[in-house]
Structure formats: C-alpha cells, structure tokens
Design an enzyme around this catalytic site. Structure first.
Site, PDB file in Angstrom:
ATOM      1  N   SER A   1      38.052  61.639  72.088  1.00  0.00           N
ATOM      2  CA  SER A   1      37.875  60.697  73.185  1.00  0.00           C
ATOM      3  C   SER A   1      38.310  59.335  72.666  1.00  0.00           C
ATOM      4  CB  SER A   1      36.423  60.740  73.652  1.00  0.00           C
ATOM      5  OG  SER A   1      36.254  59.979  74.807  1.00  0.00           O
TER       6      SER A   1
ATOM      7  N   ASP B   1      30.500  65.011  74.372  1.00  0.00           N
ATOM      8  CA  ASP B   1      31.319  66.182  74.678  1.00  0.00           C
ATOM      9  C   ASP B   1      31.775  66.846  73.370  1.00  0.00           C
ATOM     10  OD1 ASP B   1      32.601  67.981  76.334  1.00  0.00           O
ATOM     11  OD2 ASP B   1      34.378  66.720  76.638  1.00  0.00           O
TER      12      ASP B   1
ATOM     13  N   HIS C   1      40.214  63.027  76.236  1.00  0.00           N
ATOM     14  CA  HIS C   1      39.741  62.291  77.419  1.00  0.00           C
ATOM     15  C   HIS C   1      40.687  61.121  77.633  1.00  0.00           C
ATOM     16  CE1 HIS C   1      35.342  63.521  76.363  1.00  0.00           C
ATOM     17  NE2 HIS C   1      36.062  64.534  76.808  1.00  0.00           N
TER      18      HIS C   1
END
Ligand code: SAM
EC number: 3.1.1.61
Lengths: 274, 192
Positions: free
Chosen positions: B18, B138, B45
């Site tokens: 991310s 995540d 992401h």
C-alpha cells in the site's frame, strides 16, 4: 477454523442441491470467487455447520433468494468507466441513430445504474423516443430496485463527476429529483426501459439487438460458460451490431471472436462484422 | 491443457503493498533476473486514476514481461502480473486468474487479503506471500491462511518501509518466515 469453512466438495453438494431444487445452475461459475462468496455468506449468517447451512438452503425458499442475492455480486455505478460512455456517445450512438428503431440489451444489469446512464445518453442524442432498453438480470431483487428508478442521493456527486467525464454537458441534477435519501430519476427515462429476469446460463435469445451491453458479469463465469454466453450474444445481435464488455473483459479467446472486430478506441466494444 | 498448467509452475509469488510500497517495487524489479521461473503477482492499493501509469512504470523497470491482469488470463512463469485497480484478483485452482468487482475489503479493492487467501488455497506450499510498506492492516488475515496451507510469508523490514504499519501488523499477527529489505526480497525471488 475447520467448521467455519466450506470446502470445495461441500460447495459441489450445495450447487447440486440448488440446481435440482431451484433450477439455478452455478456450477460453471469461476470457483475461486464463488467459493469466497459462499464462505462469506456462511460466516455472515453464523451457521454452526455446513449441514445446517445446507438444510436452510434446501428447505427455505426465502433464504435461497438471499443466497442468490449474496453470492452474485451486484456492485454497480452510473457512468462507471466514463471513457467507455464517451466512446458510446462518439462512436456507437451515431451508428445507432441511422436505425428507425433501436433495441439495446443490458444483460446482468443489476440495479440498473448502467441502464439509466444509457437512457441519458440516448436522450441527449435525441434517440430515446425510438429506443427500447431491455434490462435483464438473474436476480429478481435487484430488478425490483431498478423498477423504482431511485438511487441513493449520496452517490449523486460521484455520478455527476462520472457523467461530466463521459462528455456530459448538461447539469446532471436535472435528471432526478431529490426525495429524502433518494434520487428519483425522471419517468421520461424509465419509460423506455423493459425489465425482466433472464438467466444467461439457461435462458435463450429473446430478440435481436443493435447493441448488447454485458459488463462485469462474465468475469464470474468460468471459460466454458463465458463462451456459451458469447454464443448467445452473437445469436442475439444484428449484423453490424455492437457488443460492449467490462473494462477488463475480452472477446479475444471466445469461439465467436472471428465474427467481431474491436473498435479502435481501446474500449471494450466490438462490432459484429459477419 | 489448462488443468495441467499449475503443476508446471514450481511456485508463485504474490506481493502486496500500500502506501510507500511502489518505491520498494521499483527497487526490486530491476534486480530480478530475466531467467525468473515463477510468476509474480503484484497487488497494490492505489487511486484508479493512476491505473495505466502503474503498468507502464513497472514495465520500464524490467525486461521481464509485465501484464495488467485481464479476465481469463492464465498464469505463465517468468511473468509479472499487476492486479487491476478496482477489482479483486483471485487464483483458480487450475492456474487461471479471475477478477471480482465485489465490495471493498479493508477499504481496498484490490484487497491483498483476497489474493493471498485464494492463492493459498490454489497453491498451498508453493506460494510465497510478501507484504510491503503500507498504512493499512490488509494482508495479515490472508497471510494467516497462507501459513495454514504451508506457504511462506515474508515481510518488508518495517524499519525500511516508508509506512511501517502494514508489515509490522503482519509481523505481530502472523509467524512470518523472514523480515527482509528490498535487495533481499529480490534475491529471494531470484532463488526460486
Ligand atoms: C457486478 S454486476 C454488473 C452490473 C453492471 N453491468 C455494471 O457493470 O456495473 C453483475 C450482475 O450480474 C448478474 N448475474 C450473475 N449471474 C447471472 C446470470 N447467470 N444471468 C444473468 N445475470 C447474472 C448479477 O445478479 C449482478 O447483478
């Protein structure tokens, strides 16, 4: 962990039950995503065991309808992928305009945001009066929502941005009236929309269209089932008709690929050439 | 034929990241040997507007083929796959890749958990999951499942991550096999 997880062979058992009791065949859906959806529902509804989950699905038709609703993915938007709608405006609608009468099929339309977006495009091209939009989906619940012609008001800012990015020149808010938490879309748009259930797995071709839109539906099917759907679309398209798919989908490897040519605009729009 | 594909692959590497992870990936890619045997999947992401730029950016950093996943793609060794923005990416047991536009997980689509989990089920021991920089949890839940299926879990050294939360969260919650910096991640992939 073990008893909170539905294994592959149990999924086979469930899918067998479902097809024999209710006639919906999910056996050729892409298994990874289907398995995830089934496990998600199993966890969400807190079943203590697979046996109880299975029993509920077998014996409770209302629960089965929840099952269909939850294992299919209904996420949608108005003017999702604005560049796609821009391509429709610029390259497809001018061709459709030459027809005395326009028939469009939205297969797997979910709650209809896509269908209303199309109706707006047609209205702006002054074609809506001679168009019929067939909105179909496997899931009767999403079609009920579509019939209300209302979408959450909270989404309108996003949709209005999408609309502008798609080349829309009007004030987007002229297409709806705010009604508490909902935006009610103009009846002049819904007037041209025909709503019906249709299962791409088991139902047949029901008309000939100049444009078929089926976006983000076939991603849930495995290869043989995708191919069957492509054959169905081919049978349901006029010569020189258009087929529009989702932004990560491709007709390239399908058995009907040779009958279609992709438009040059990088969008997932194909024209039937023979 | 597709049925046999997966058995021809000696392994699979899935990298999730991310905020701040793009830098790491840009450092790792040039270090990968073009003789790489395994496929590598990258789940990042990002904002949808960055969509095409990402594939172009990564393509420029390696001589290995880089491909943004399309529905129906089948894994081929020595290829780098990018999960497209706004879709979850799942692995089929036969080695096919499928996309899913369902709800966001951990505020993310693609979600790293989703890909880790389905890759674990499809590849078992042959899977290595790598978690990079990020400010989100995540990936950790997926890593637990990777471990249950006998796969290997690696985390970027949080001290070298511009956002330490994600790798640190994984380290705190999963018995990761190693904690590595960018060079070591590249060396690990090259050794597969
Ligand atoms: C993700 S939505 C796509 C909505 C819209 N086309 C879009 O792209 O925004 C997928 C839809 O496909 C429908 N669907 C799934 N299986 C189907 C089938 N066998 N026949 C018809 N529709 C199906 C689901 O009910 C769901 O509404």
């Amino acid at each position: 962990m073990e008893n909170t997880y539905i294994h592959d062979h149990e999924i086979d058992i469930l899918l067998n039950d479902v097809v024999s009791l209710y006639g919906y065949d999910f056996s050729e859906y892409a298994r990874a995503s289907l398995g995830r959806r089934i496990n998600r529902l199993f966890a969400l509804d807190k079943f203590p065991s697979f046996a109880e989950f299975r029993y509920k699905i077998r014996t409770d038709a209302d629960y089965f309808s929840r099952f269909v609703e939850e294992i299919t993915v209904n996420v949608t938007e108005m003017f999702r992928d604005p560049s796609f709608y821009k391509a429709l405006r610029e390259e497809v609608l001018p061709v459709l305009a030459t027809h005395p009468f326009i028939r469009i099929w939205h297969a797997g339309c979910s709650t209809g945001e896509e269908v209303f977006s199309m109706a707006i495009l047609l209205q702006e091209a002054n074609l809506l009066h001679k168009s019929l939009l067939y909105a179909t989906d496997i899931n009767p619940k999403v079609l009920e929502k579509l019939r209300t012609g209302m979408f959450p008001l909270s989404q309108m800012k996003q949709y209005s941005e999408n609309y502008i990015a798609s080349g829309g020149k009007e004030d987007f808010s002229k297409y709806y009236t705010a009604n508490y938490e909902r935006a009610r879309f103009d009846a002049s748009l819904s007037k041209s929309i025909i709503v019906s259930t249709h299962n791409l797995v088991s139902d047949r071709s029901f008309n000939e269209f100049q444009l078929i839109v089926c976006r983000n539906v076939l991603i849930y099917f495995d290869r043989p089932l995708k191919d069957k759907a492509f054959v169905l679309f081919d049978e349901s398209l006029e010569k020189l008709g258009f087929l529009a798919l989702g932004s990560k989908e491709n007709l390239k490897f399908s058995p009907v690929a040779h009958k279609f040519r992709q438009l040059d605009n990088k969008q997932k729009i194909w024209r039937k050439i023979e | 034929m597709e049925e046999n594909r997966i058995t021809h692959l000696t392994g699979l590497i899935v990298i999730g990241g991310s905020a701040g992870s793009l830098d790491v990936i840009l450092r790792v890619l040039p270090l990968l040997k073009t003789t790489m045997q395994v496929p590598v999947i990258i789940v990042l992401h990002r904002k949808i507007s960055e969509e095409n730029i990402l594939t172009e950016l990564l393509t420029a950093k390696t001589n290995l083929p880089v491909k943004e996943v399309e529905d129906g793609d089948v894994l081929v060794g020595g290829t780098i796959y990018i999960a497209p923005a706004d879709y979850h990416l799942l692995l089929e047991k036969q080695g096919g890749l499928s996309l899913d536009a369902s709800e966001k997980i951990n505020y993310s689509r693609p979600s790293i958990d989703v890909t880790f989990e389905s890759a674990a089920e499809a590849f078992g021991k042959k899977l290595t999951a790598i978690i990079l920089s990020g400010a989100n949890a995540d990936g950790s839940a997926g890593m637990k499942i990777v471990k249950q299926h006998g796969g290997i879990c690696l985390a970027q050294n949080p001290a070298t991550a511009s956002a330490a939360y994600m790798p640190q969260y994984a380290i705190n919650h999963v018995a990761v096999d190693s904690i590595l910096n960018a060079d070591e991640i590249a060396a690990y992939i090259n050794a597969q």
